[in-house]
Design a protein around this motif. Structure first.
Motif, mmCIF file in Angstrom:
data_model
loop_
_atom_site.group_PDB
_atom_site.id
_atom_site.type_symbol
_atom_site.label_atom_id
_atom_site.label_comp_id
_atom_site.label_asym_id
_atom_site.label_seq_id
_atom_site.Cartn_x
_atom_site.Cartn_y
_atom_site.Cartn_z
ATOM 1 N N GLY A 243 -85.871 68.363 -51.542
ATOM 2 C CA GLY A 243 -86.558 68.935 -52.489
ATOM 3 C C GLY A 243 -86.341 68.529 -53.799
ATOM 4 O O GLY A 243 -87.083 69.252 -55.037
ATOM 5 N N LYS A 244 -85.520 67.342 -54.359
ATOM 6 C CA LYS A 244 -85.409 67.072 -55.510
ATOM 7 C C LYS A 244 -85.588 65.629 -55.736
ATOM 8 O O LYS A 244 -85.708 64.759 -54.620
ATOM 9 C CB LYS A 244 -83.822 67.236 -55.686
ATOM 10 C CG LYS A 244 -83.287 68.828 -55.939
ATOM 11 C CD LYS A 244 -81.652 68.722 -56.472
ATOM 12 C CE LYS A 244 -81.529 70.133 -56.401
ATOM 13 N NZ LYS A 244 -80.224 70.407 -56.956
ATOM 14 N N GLU A 245 -85.696 65.128 -57.095
ATOM 15 C CA GLU A 245 -86.194 63.910 -57.201
ATOM 16 C C GLU A 245 -85.054 62.974 -57.349
ATOM 17 O O GLU A 245 -83.674 63.492 -57.342
ATOM 18 C CB GLU A 245 -86.675 63.584 -58.839
ATOM 19 C CG GLU A 245 -87.932 64.415 -59.053
ATOM 20 C CD GLU A 245 -88.530 64.495 -60.220
ATOM 21 O OE1 GLU A 245 -89.505 64.567 -60.767
ATOM 22 O OE2 GLU A 245 -87.829 63.438 -61.069
ATOM 23 N N ASP B 38 -72.861 67.604 -54.744
ATOM 24 C CA ASP B 38 -73.004 65.825 -54.740
ATOM 25 C C ASP B 38 -73.832 65.738 -53.375
ATOM 26 O O ASP B 38 -74.085 64.528 -53.066
ATOM 27 C CB ASP B 38 -71.564 65.244 -54.587
ATOM 28 C CG ASP B 38 -70.910 65.409 -55.921
ATOM 29 O OD1 ASP B 38 -69.636 65.881 -56.254
ATOM 30 O OD2 ASP B 38 -71.600 65.187 -57.098
ATOM 31 N N THR B 39 -73.912 66.811 -52.509
ATOM 32 C CA THR B 39 -74.482 66.471 -51.366
ATOM 33 C C THR B 39 -75.917 65.926 -51.167
ATOM 34 O O THR B 39 -76.878 66.425 -52.088
ATOM 35 C CB THR B 39 -74.495 67.923 -50.438
ATOM 36 O OG1 THR B 39 -73.212 68.341 -50.097
ATOM 37 C CG2 THR B 39 -75.586 67.675 -49.204
ATOM 38 N N ALA B 40 -76.134 64.856 -50.858
ATOM 39 C CA ALA B 40 -77.438 64.147 -50.986
ATOM 40 C C ALA B 40 -77.416 62.791 -50.162
ATOM 41 O O ALA B 40 -76.285 62.339 -49.692
ATOM 42 C CB ALA B 40 -77.713 63.578 -52.156
ATOM 43 N N MET B 41 -78.414 62.163 -49.766
ATOM 44 C CA MET B 41 -78.559 60.807 -49.433
ATOM 45 C C MET B 41 -78.528 59.971 -50.740
ATOM 46 O O MET B 41 -79.064 60.123 -51.745
ATOM 47 C CB MET B 41 -80.038 60.657 -48.694
ATOM 48 C CG MET B 41 -80.256 59.073 -48.128
ATOM 49 S SD MET B 41 -79.144 59.008 -46.507
ATOM 50 C CE MET B 41 -80.551 59.870 -45.615
ATOM 51 N N TYR B 42 -77.486 58.904 -50.321
ATOM 52 C CA TYR B 42 -77.195 57.866 -51.428
ATOM 53 C C TYR B 42 -77.721 56.453 -51.083
ATOM 54 O O TYR B 42 -77.547 56.132 -50.029
ATOM 55 C CB TYR B 42 -75.619 57.871 -51.429
ATOM 56 C CG TYR B 42 -74.998 59.199 -52.301
ATOM 57 C CD1 TYR B 42 -74.877 60.416 -51.808
ATOM 58 C CD2 TYR B 42 -74.552 59.004 -53.674
ATOM 59 C CE1 TYR B 42 -74.601 61.326 -52.483
ATOM 60 C CE2 TYR B 42 -74.031 60.136 -54.272
ATOM 61 C CZ TYR B 42 -74.158 61.365 -53.613
ATOM 62 O OH TYR B 42 -73.613 62.193 -54.423
ATOM 63 N N TYR B 43 -78.398 56.030 -52.051
ATOM 64 C CA TYR B 43 -78.783 54.764 -52.119
ATOM 65 C C TYR B 43 -78.244 53.776 -53.084
ATOM 66 O O TYR B 43 -78.010 53.966 -54.195
ATOM 67 C CB TYR B 43 -80.376 54.763 -52.176
ATOM 68 C CG TYR B 43 -81.034 55.872 -51.384
ATOM 69 C CD1 TYR B 43 -81.233 57.166 -51.632
ATOM 70 C CD2 TYR B 43 -81.794 55.167 -50.103
ATOM 71 C CE1 TYR B 43 -81.959 57.929 -50.834
ATOM 72 C CE2 TYR B 43 -82.415 56.305 -49.532
ATOM 73 C CZ TYR B 43 -82.532 57.392 -49.760
ATOM 74 O OH TYR B 43 -83.328 58.215 -48.938
ATOM 75 N N PHE C 112 -77.985 55.717 -56.424
ATOM 76 C CA PHE C 112 -78.992 56.664 -56.656
ATOM 77 C C PHE C 112 -78.541 57.758 -55.632
ATOM 78 O O PHE C 112 -78.151 57.589 -54.577
ATOM 79 C CB PHE C 112 -80.137 56.179 -56.730
ATOM 80 C CG PHE C 112 -80.641 55.307 -57.839
ATOM 81 C CD1 PHE C 112 -80.109 53.870 -57.748
ATOM 82 C CD2 PHE C 112 -81.234 55.767 -59.090
ATOM 83 C CE1 PHE C 112 -80.549 53.090 -58.741
ATOM 84 C CE2 PHE C 112 -81.554 54.908 -59.919
ATOM 85 C CZ PHE C 112 -80.911 53.683 -59.715
ATOM 86 N N ARG C 113 -79.096 59.116 -55.559
ATOM 87 C CA ARG C 113 -79.007 60.059 -54.697
ATOM 88 C C ARG C 113 -80.382 61.045 -54.766
ATOM 89 O O ARG C 113 -80.765 61.105 -55.808
ATOM 90 C CB ARG C 113 -77.810 60.893 -54.789
ATOM 91 C CG ARG C 113 -77.628 61.651 -56.048
ATOM 92 C CD ARG C 113 -76.345 62.441 -56.270
ATOM 93 N NE ARG C 113 -76.091 63.229 -57.400
ATOM 94 C CZ ARG C 113 -74.850 63.652 -57.867
ATOM 95 N NH1 ARG C 113 -73.735 63.568 -57.020
ATOM 96 N NH2 ARG C 113 -74.905 64.342 -58.959
ATOM 97 N N GLN C 114 -80.523 61.391 -53.764
ATOM 98 C CA GLN C 114 -81.670 62.382 -53.538
ATOM 99 C C GLN C 114 -81.331 63.406 -52.596
ATOM 100 O O GLN C 114 -81.161 63.124 -51.473
ATOM 101 C CB GLN C 114 -82.897 61.526 -53.218
ATOM 102 C CG GLN C 114 -84.239 62.301 -53.201
ATOM 103 C CD GLN C 114 -85.419 61.660 -53.102
ATOM 104 O OE1 GLN C 114 -85.644 60.576 -52.599
ATOM 105 N NE2 GLN C 114 -86.545 62.083 -53.499
ATOM 106 N N THR D 140 -82.582 54.438 -64.236
ATOM 107 C CA THR D 140 -83.674 54.801 -63.919
ATOM 108 C C THR D 140 -84.491 53.967 -62.473
ATOM 109 O O THR D 140 -84.476 52.641 -62.718
ATOM 110 C CB THR D 140 -84.580 54.462 -64.997
ATOM 111 O OG1 THR D 140 -84.005 54.757 -66.245
ATOM 112 C CG2 THR D 140 -86.172 54.684 -65.014
ATOM 113 N N PRO D 141 -84.613 54.769 -61.554
ATOM 114 C CA PRO D 141 -85.231 54.110 -60.407
ATOM 115 C C PRO D 141 -86.006 53.100 -60.536
ATOM 116 O O PRO D 141 -86.226 52.132 -59.825
ATOM 117 C CB PRO D 141 -85.497 55.564 -59.375
ATOM 118 C CG PRO D 141 -84.634 56.425 -59.890
ATOM 119 C CD PRO D 141 -84.641 56.415 -61.596
ATOM 120 N N PRO D 142 -87.242 53.251 -61.289
ATOM 121 C CA PRO D 142 -88.330 52.353 -61.211
ATOM 122 C C PRO D 142 -87.928 50.942 -61.671
ATOM 123 O O PRO D 142 -88.691 50.113 -61.540
ATOM 124 C CB PRO D 142 -89.695 52.909 -62.195
ATOM 125 C CG PRO D 142 -89.277 54.392 -61.993
ATOM 126 C CD PRO D 142 -87.720 54.483 -62.001
#
Length: 122
Positions: A40-42, A87-92, A35-37, A105-107
């Motif tokens: 300011g974005k979900e 594509d710049t984001a924190m990736y999890y 996942f990535r965030q 779906t994250p949940p």
């Protein structure tokens, strides 16, 4: 426990390979998702893989990103090619120990890593 690594800064068009190392009991049916965030974005799902090898990708990364499992059952990768500034984001990476279908779906995911930053400059 999940630990991500491999993030960094790269120019547009470049590549990065993210790694997710997991620990704990391995269930017979599990999913691993990336996942990535961005600020300011979900948080959004990027790619997921199920224990039977089935994969799922969000449309924006199809043909550019590949999720895979390493030789060790506890290691997973996200190969990212043709990177774009968006594509710049924190990736999890995250795990769903018992899943019937790979989702973005994250949940649906119970356990999460701390994240690794990916920055793509244009």
């Amino acid at each position: 426990q999940l630990v991500e690594s491999g993030g960094g800064s790269v120019q547009a068009g470049g590549s990065l390979r993210l790694k997710c190392e997991t620990s704990g009991y391995i269930y017979s049916s599990y999913c691993i998702g990336w996942f990535r965030q961005a600020p300011g974005k979900e948080r959004e799902g990027v790619a997921a893989i199920r224990s039977d090898g089935t994969t799922r990708y969000t449309d924006s990364v199809k043909g550019r990103f590949t999720i895979s499992q390493g030789n060790a059952e506890t290691t997973f990768f996200l190969q990212m090619n043709s990177l774009k500034s968006e594509d710049t984001a924190m990736y999890y990476c995250a795990s769903d120990p018992v899943c019937t279908i790979a989702t973005l779906t994250p949940p649906n995911y119970n356990f999460w890593g701390q994240g690794t930053q990916v920055t793509v400059s244009s």
